[in-house]
Design an enzyme around this catalytic site. Structure first.
Site, mmCIF file in Angstrom:
data_model
loop_
_atom_site.group_PDB
_atom_site.id
_atom_site.type_symbol
_atom_site.label_atom_id
_atom_site.label_comp_id
_atom_site.label_asym_id
_atom_site.label_seq_id
_atom_site.Cartn_x
_atom_site.Cartn_y
_atom_site.Cartn_z
ATOM 1 N N ASP A 12 0.962 -1.286 0.041
ATOM 2 C CA ASP A 12 0.315 -0.102 -0.631
ATOM 3 C C ASP A 12 0.925 0.777 -0.185
ATOM 4 O OD1 ASP A 12 -2.323 1.600 -0.140
ATOM 5 O OD2 ASP A 12 -2.835 1.032 2.089
ATOM 6 N N ASN A 14 1.235 3.078 -2.988
ATOM 7 C CA ASN A 14 1.940 3.763 -4.145
ATOM 8 C C ASN A 14 1.661 5.456 -4.259
ATOM 9 O OD1 ASN A 14 2.952 1.307 -4.547
ATOM 10 N ND2 ASN A 14 2.165 0.913 -5.980
ATOM 11 N N HIS A 29 2.720 3.596 -8.755
ATOM 12 C CA HIS A 29 2.487 1.847 -9.605
ATOM 13 C C HIS A 29 4.366 1.284 -10.103
ATOM 14 C CE1 HIS A 29 -0.919 2.055 -7.467
ATOM 15 N NE2 HIS A 29 -1.818 3.015 -8.527
ATOM 16 N N SER A 57 -7.281 -6.294 -6.025
ATOM 17 C CA SER A 57 -8.708 -6.890 -5.418
ATOM 18 C C SER A 57 -9.873 -6.958 -5.974
ATOM 19 C CB SER A 57 -8.548 -6.095 -3.897
ATOM 20 O OG SER A 57 -9.009 -4.656 -4.588
ATOM 21 N N ASN A 60 -10.793 -3.563 -6.017
ATOM 22 C CA ASN A 60 -9.830 -1.797 -6.806
ATOM 23 C C ASN A 60 -10.691 -1.770 -8.476
ATOM 24 O OD1 ASN A 60 -6.479 -3.196 -5.312
ATOM 25 N ND2 ASN A 60 -7.121 -1.129 -4.978
HETATM 26 C C1 FPP Z 1 -1.442 0.929 -3.026
HETATM 27 O O1 FPP Z 1 -1.180 1.867 -3.912
HETATM 28 C C2 FPP Z 1 -1.385 -1.102 -4.604
HETATM 29 C C3 FPP Z 1 -2.085 -1.371 -5.263
HETATM 30 C C4 FPP Z 1 -3.301 -0.745 -6.038
HETATM 31 C C5 FPP Z 1 -1.173 -2.439 -5.693
HETATM 32 C C6 FPP Z 1 -0.456 -2.452 -7.030
HETATM 33 C C7 FPP Z 1 0.528 -2.851 -6.905
HETATM 34 C C8 FPP Z 1 1.465 -2.693 -7.659
HETATM 35 C C9 FPP Z 1 1.545 -2.284 -9.283
HETATM 36 C C10 FPP Z 1 2.612 -3.568 -7.494
HETATM 37 C C11 FPP Z 1 2.835 -4.970 -8.322
HETATM 38 C C12 FPP Z 1 3.117 -5.816 -8.070
HETATM 39 C C13 FPP Z 1 3.408 -7.185 -8.594
HETATM 40 C C14 FPP Z 1 4.530 -8.460 -8.835
HETATM 41 C C15 FPP Z 1 2.748 -6.751 -10.433
HETATM 42 P P1 FPP Z 1 -2.226 2.500 -3.710
HETATM 43 O O2 FPP Z 1 -3.170 2.775 -4.414
HETATM 44 O O3 FPP Z 1 -3.423 1.922 -2.586
HETATM 45 O O4 FPP Z 1 -2.159 3.352 -3.017
HETATM 46 P P2 FPP Z 1 -2.598 5.059 -2.294
HETATM 47 O O5 FPP Z 1 -3.311 4.397 -1.119
HETATM 48 O O6 FPP Z 1 -1.070 5.665 -1.464
HETATM 49 O O7 FPP Z 1 -3.009 5.748 -3.033
#
Ligand code: FPP
Length: 232
Positions: A12, A14, A29, A57, A60
């Site tokens: 979490d 990104n 990301h 998820s 998402n």
């Molecule tokens: C959370 O950040 C992350 C995600 C929604 C998942 C995305 C994950 C990756 C890009 C790594 C991927 C890994 C692999 C193995 C393919 P957020 O966007 O929820 O962050 P925030 O809460 O700060 O907005």
């Protein structure tokens, strides 16, 4: 010191990482993928058998279409560019979640990657994709109910091992350690059954900043804990 056999991570932060730098969310990301790559390598070096990463998820899909499409693009790119290295480093790829509902070309790439790494045994990288724990459990319940209705299953024979075997995670040890980054303290519909006895670790680090050392620190924290599994 005890090393967890299975570490599961809710990646979490990104978006916040990008925002802090006035960059678009996709940049966060992209950095997040790099972190996933580093952590996968580090997991093998630390002797962790299974690493599960929550990449997308079932909830998402509620994000703006552009972000969903960016995430799918990154995932496609990750599978294409990293599979060779993963394959050579003894990593076996597994997916949990309904990934078959994703774009057909992505499903084909994933199936090919799973097949190419099936014989590896050093580390199992489990990517949770279009995964939701409640949906997973509903599917198990439907399966069990159907068998009972067909007269093939006595409800008294339903036990924990049977449920384990019907989950997407069948055959994997349950997570010993769950890490969530970015300071949030929630499970967000992740592995609710499987995490029954896991140690939980919430760290403030944003996922793109989480690296090999962060994983080593988490493993050290885990090693200092005393697990009792309900006993004394
Ligand atoms: C959370 O950040 C992350 C995600 C929604 C998942 C995305 C994950 C990756 C890009 C790594 C991927 C890994 C692999 C193995 C393919 P957020 O966007 O929820 O962050 P925030 O809460 O700060 O907005």
């Amino acid at each position: 010191m005890a090393v967890p056999r299975h570490v599961a991570i809710i990646m979490d932060g990104n978006g916040r990482w990008a925002k802090k730098r006035m960059l678009p969310r996709i940049a966060g990301h992209r950095k997040g993928i790099e972190a996933a790559r580093n952590v996968t390598r580090a997991a093998g070096d630390l002797g962790i058998e299974v690493l599960t990463l929550y990449a997308f998820s079932t909830e998402n899909w509620r994000r703006p279409a552009e972000e969903v499409s960016d995430l799918m693009g990154l995932l496609r790119h990750f599978i294409q560019t990293d599979i060779e290295e993963l394959a050579q480093n003894g990593v076996r790829l597994r997916i949990i979640g309904n990934y078959k509902a994703l774009a057909p070309d992505l499903v084909a790439l994933i199936d090919d990657a799973i097949e190419r790494t099936a014989q590896n045994s050093r580390t199992t990288l489990v990517i949770a994709l279009n995964y939701g724990s409640q949906a997973e459990l509903v599917s198990v319940m439907r399966d069990v109910a159907q068998r009972a209705r067909d007269g093939k299953l006595d409800p008294a024979a339903i036990d924990e091992a049977m449920i384990d075997n019907l989950l997407d995670t069948h055959g994997l040890p349950p997570p010993d350690l769950l890490i969530r980054t970015s300071g949030e303290q929630r499970l967000s519909n992740f592995m609710l059954w499987q995490l029954a006895y896991a140690e939980l670790l919430f760290v403030d680090t944003l996922w793109p900043d989480f690296g090999a050392q962060s994983l080593a620190d988490a493993v050290a924290d885990y090693g200092a804990r005393e697990r009792r599994f309900g006993g004394l």
